[in-house]
Design an enzyme around this catalytic site. Structure first.
Site, mmCIF file in Angstrom:
data_model
loop_
_atom_site.group_PDB
_atom_site.id
_atom_site.type_symbol
_atom_site.label_atom_id
_atom_site.label_comp_id
_atom_site.label_asym_id
_atom_site.label_seq_id
_atom_site.Cartn_x
_atom_site.Cartn_y
_atom_site.Cartn_z
ATOM 1 N N CYS A 187 0.878 -1.167 0.000
ATOM 2 C CA CYS A 187 0.000 0.000 0.000
ATOM 3 C C CYS A 187 0.912 1.213 0.000
ATOM 4 O O CYS A 187 1.569 1.504 0.996
ATOM 5 C CB CYS A 187 -0.913 0.018 1.229
ATOM 6 S SG CYS A 187 -1.832 1.570 1.382
ATOM 7 N N CYS B 270 -0.598 4.356 2.427
ATOM 8 C CA CYS B 270 -0.557 4.253 3.903
ATOM 9 C C CYS B 270 -0.017 2.871 4.216
ATOM 10 O O CYS B 270 1.127 2.622 3.900
ATOM 11 C CB CYS B 270 -1.902 4.565 4.539
ATOM 12 S SG CYS B 270 -3.349 3.896 3.728
ATOM 13 N N SER B 271 -0.816 1.987 4.779
ATOM 14 C CA SER B 271 -0.317 0.639 5.037
ATOM 15 C C SER B 271 -1.479 -0.342 5.124
ATOM 16 O O SER B 271 -1.529 -1.162 6.020
ATOM 17 C CB SER B 271 0.490 0.596 6.334
ATOM 18 O OG SER B 271 1.502 1.561 6.335
ATOM 19 N N CYS B 272 -2.421 -0.244 4.178
ATOM 20 C CA CYS B 272 -3.589 -1.121 4.194
ATOM 21 C C CYS B 272 -3.133 -2.580 4.186
ATOM 22 O O CYS B 272 -2.216 -2.939 3.449
ATOM 23 C CB CYS B 272 -4.462 -0.845 2.977
ATOM 24 S SG CYS B 272 -5.099 0.839 2.978
#
Lengths: 110, 215, 96
Positions: free
Chosen positions: B117, B120-122
């Site tokens: 991602c 962000c950091s999905c």
């Protein structure tokens, strides 16, 4: 103008991936829980996109300086202030109280 | 605001106590504690609810995803259902993935999938737990989309040139789990044994599943 | 809900737009051509949700496949390597 926002980093140069990791500390899990609980359908005090927007608006310096869950709690707290769920004064008073309590607890334990 | 001493859990009258590993404490740790206490005091949620949410996330770990993948390996009809709808397929084996949809993508002899991602950091947290630090790192988020093969090499994974590398940038409402390819030599293995081959990293796509000789 | 504007197989171009606020279309893919692979449902508009609104009307989300060599000048891997990105309908236009 072709604005590239700081968090939008796909394709930029960076060093090798460091595959080290850490176990999440209790306070980090607590941040996670606060955000999830505030965003339940019956409350909707936060949404994932509001949280992300708030993180993006921390600005480049802070974004890189803070760890992942530090960014989360910073954004979530700002949103709660914006929405009037908590006030600046309540937050400041409570933080001072928590810090004093933790210092006292630690000293009592010595 | 930094302290270098440890702390004993000797008071029961506050909803939370900092943990030993939390010291020295920082401004954001104090902020977290303060916000948690304020929302409980205001009746927005209960301390129990926060605790239950922490317990829920503690219960989410790669073993859940491994169970799903192992069943998909062992049962082609189940695999078809996983590829169709991970949430429903997970529910069949008693796993509630919550309200964020997860999509499964299958590694084959022709395609190797890897998930990132960049914004962000999905991450498919309800199926494999919270993400490791490297998944959230600037290096992984920046480079995986542009030089995936090089990043995979840094995880010790070499993908031959005749296999397509397909990167999935998980930036919107879906989360992704990779179904790694089933290793050779496991034809007569049951699901329980197969699950031991399926690591977190293989479900993100940065490594293949373990091979029988790794066990 | 309006009819979906694209179906799998359609060639699309990601808008070369650069708004300053919260969006979910990565910078690196803006202006690039790809192919709709799959319709991934409709969701509240994240660009509205981010500012505390309800995100209505919902917007269709597409999984769009791009050839790596169409995104990066000098991509060093094989020509068949791809990247799939989830993109909301209002970020897509028909490719020339």
């Amino acid at each position: 103008m072709t604005i590239r926002r700081h968090h939008d980093m796909g394709g930029l140069d960076a060093g090798p991936v460091e595959t080290t990791e850490h176990d999440y500390a209790m306070w980090e899990k607590r941040v996670d829980a606060i955000v999830k609980v505030l965003s339940t359908p019956d409350r909707k005090l936060l949404s994932t996109d509001e949280l992300r927007r708030g993180i993006e608006e921390l600005g480049p310096g802070v974004y890189d300086e803070l760890s992942y869950y530090e960014r989360w709690i910073s954004s979530a707290t700002n949103l709660l202030l914006e929405k009037g769920v908590i006030t600046v004064d309540e937050l400041g008073t409570k933080m001072a109280e928590v810090e004093a309590r933790w210092i006292k607890d630690r000293e009592a334990a010595e | 605001m930094s302290h270098d001493h440890t702390h004993e859990h000797d008071h029961g009258d506050h909803p939370y106590q900092p943990d030993i590993e939390d010291f020295p404490f920082t401004e954001r740790m104090v902020m977290t504690q303060a916000v948690a206490e304020l929302i409980v005091e205001k009746g927005i949620c209960t301390a129990d609810e926060l605790r239950q949410q922490i317990e829920l996330m503690d219960s989410r770990e790669p073993g859940l995803g491994a169970k799903l993948v192992a069943k998909a390996w062992a049962d082609p009809a189940y695999k078809a259902r996983v590829l169709e709808d991970v949430g429903k397929a997970a529910a069949e084996i008693g796993i509630d993935i919550g309200d964020i949809p997860i999509k499964a993508i299958e590694n084959t002899g022709d395609v190797h999938n890897v998930v990132v991602c960049t914004l962000c950091s999905c991450y498919p947290r309800m199926l494999i737990g919270l993400p490791p630090d490297w998944y959230k790192s600037r290096a992984y988020r920046s480079r995986t989309v542009k030089e995936p093969r090089k990043v995979l090499e840094e995880f010790g994974t070499h993908i031959p040139d005749d296999v397509e590398v397909r990167v999935h940038d998980s930036t919107a409402d879906l989360r992704y789990i990779v179904l790694p390819a089933r290793p050779a030599g496991t034809e007569d293995w049951d699901e329980h044994k197969l699950a031991q081959l399926i690591t977190r990293d293989s479900m993100v796509g940065v490594t293949p599943a373990k091979s029988p000789e790794d066990l | 809900m309006n009819a979906l504007r694209y179906t799998p197989g359609d060639r699309v171009r990601v808008r070369a737009a650069f708004p300053p606020g919260h969006v979910r279309t990565p910078y690196f893919v803006r202006g690039c051509d790809g192919e709709v692979q799959e319709i991934a449902g409709t969701y509240p508009n994240p660009e509205e949700l981010a500012y505390g609104r309800d995100g209505k009307p919902d917007v269709p989300l597409y999984r769009v496949s791009f050839r790596q060599s169409d995104i990066w000048d000098g991509y060093t891997g094989p020509a068949d390597d791809t990247i799939v990105i989830d993109i909301y309908e209002h970020w897509l236009e028909p490719a020339e």
